[in-house]
Design an enzyme around this catalytic site. Structure first.
Site, PDB file in Angstrom:
ATOM      1  N   HIS A 152      -1.461   3.676  45.087  1.00 58.94           N
ATOM      2  CA  HIS A 152      -2.787   3.072  45.062  1.00 58.94           C
ATOM      3  C   HIS A 152      -2.659   1.559  44.844  1.00 58.94           C
ATOM      4  CE1 HIS A 152      -6.970   4.173  45.033  1.00 58.94           C
ATOM      5  NE2 HIS A 152      -7.224   3.465  43.962  1.00 58.94           N
TER       6      HIS A 152
ATOM      7  N   GLU B  64       2.540   4.480  38.533  1.00 57.04           N
ATOM      8  CA  GLU B  64       3.268   5.498  39.293  1.00 57.04           C
ATOM      9  C   GLU B  64       2.691   5.711  40.684  1.00 57.04           C
ATOM     10  OE1 GLU B  64       5.912   7.387  37.788  1.00 57.04           O
ATOM     11  OE2 GLU B  64       5.705   5.698  36.415  1.00 57.04           O
TER      12      GLU B  64
ATOM     13  N   PHE C  44     -11.829  -2.336  35.492  1.00 55.54           N
ATOM     14  CA  PHE C  44     -10.595  -1.533  35.474  1.00 55.54           C
ATOM     15  C   PHE C  44      -9.525  -2.328  34.716  1.00 55.54           C
ATOM     16  CE2 PHE C  44      -7.053   0.912  36.896  1.00 55.54           C
ATOM     17  CZ  PHE C  44      -7.546   2.118  37.370  1.00 55.54           C
TER      18      PHE C  44
ATOM     19  N   TRP D  15     -10.772  -3.714  43.719  1.00 51.45           N
ATOM     20  CA  TRP D  15     -11.178  -3.378  45.090  1.00 51.45           C
ATOM     21  C   TRP D  15     -12.548  -3.952  45.412  1.00 51.45           C
ATOM     22  CZ3 TRP D  15      -9.028  -1.082  49.282  1.00 51.45           C
ATOM     23  CH2 TRP D  15      -9.882  -0.579  50.258  1.00 51.45           C
ATOM     24  N   GLU D  16     -13.426  -3.997  44.416  1.00 54.09           N
ATOM     25  CA  GLU D  16     -14.810  -4.454  44.612  1.00 54.09           C
ATOM     26  C   GLU D  16     -14.934  -5.986  44.551  1.00 54.09           C
ATOM     27  OE1 GLU D  16     -14.161  -1.610  42.673  1.00 54.09           O
ATOM     28  OE2 GLU D  16     -14.898  -0.371  44.320  1.00 54.09           O
TER      29      GLU D  16
ATOM     30  N   ALA E 240      -6.872  -6.905  37.168  1.00 57.45           N
ATOM     31  CA  ALA E 240      -5.492  -6.560  36.786  1.00 57.45           C
ATOM     32  C   ALA E 240      -5.102  -5.305  37.548  1.00 57.45           C
ATOM     33  CB  ALA E 240      -5.400  -6.323  35.285  1.00 57.45           C
TER      34      ALA E 240
ATOM     35  N   PHE F 164      -7.965 -17.325  42.329  1.00 59.78           N
ATOM     36  CA  PHE F 164      -7.463 -15.951  42.353  1.00 59.78           C
ATOM     37  C   PHE F 164      -6.818 -15.623  41.007  1.00 59.78           C
ATOM     38  CE2 PHE F 164      -4.223 -12.755  43.621  1.00 59.78           C
ATOM     39  CZ  PHE F 164      -5.066 -11.824  44.202  1.00 59.78           C
TER      40      PHE F 164
END
Ligand code: INI
Length: 158
Positions: free
Chosen positions: A90, A87, A24, A59-60, A82, A115
């Site tokens: 989430h 907007e 992503f 998330w994964e 990233a 991290f």
């Protein structure tokens, strides 16, 4: 009597490192990956000792980091992602869970995890941290994981 001081060496020779990278926002994460691989190579980590794992999004990353750490195959792990606010609310869920889960995976396993997940308000801020104005956080993450591997080895006497 002089005090004892422990400081990590920035020597990566012989270290096995896994890099978990989110697809992503790959425009950004590809650059973070480039920085991380450059940092590892320049610190002496052999290319054959590096494993890159691509996952859909930040998330994964926690479950991936946990599996990598539990495998016992890696001395250190770098995670790259990233999360850009945009907007949508989430952002807060993804960024919060990624940070918390990655931290938990490190604490549960004792394997150092750097991290390298950017959490920014804008795309421009992410670009700045992925090789533009503010350096490359992937490169920084590579230096961190090598340093922490050395620090923990000295503390543990391994
Ligand atoms: N994943 C990111 O890595 N960055 C983001 O900014 C992001 N946003 O904003 O949605 C994002 N979402 C995807 C998420 O990480 C998961 O891959 C998806 O929800 C499927 O589980």
């Amino acid at each position: 009597m002089p005090h004892t001081e422990i400081e990590g060496a920035l020597e990566g020779k012989g270290l096995r490192v896994a890099v978990a990278v989110a697809r992503f926002n790959s425009f950004i994460t590809d650059r973070l990956l480039g920085g991380a691989l450059d940092g590892l190579r320049r610190s002496g980590v052999a290319e054959t000792d590096v494993t890159v794992v691509r996952v859909p999004g930040s998330w994964e990353l926690p479950v991936t980091v946990k599996a990598l750490a539990e495998s016992g195959k890696y001395d250190g792990i770098i995670c790259l992602g990233a999360v850009i606010r945009g907007e949508t609310p989430h952002f807060d869920y993804v960024a919060g869970e990624a940070a918390k889960g990655i931290g938990q995976a490190m604490m549960a396993t004792g394997v150092p995890v750097a991290f390298g997940v950017l959490t920014t308000n804008t795309l421009e801020q992410a670009i700045d941290r992925a090789g533009a104005k503010s350096g490359n956080k992937g490169f920084d993450a590579a230096a961190t994981v090598i340093e922490m591997t050395s620090v923990l080895r000295q503390i543990r006497g391994t």
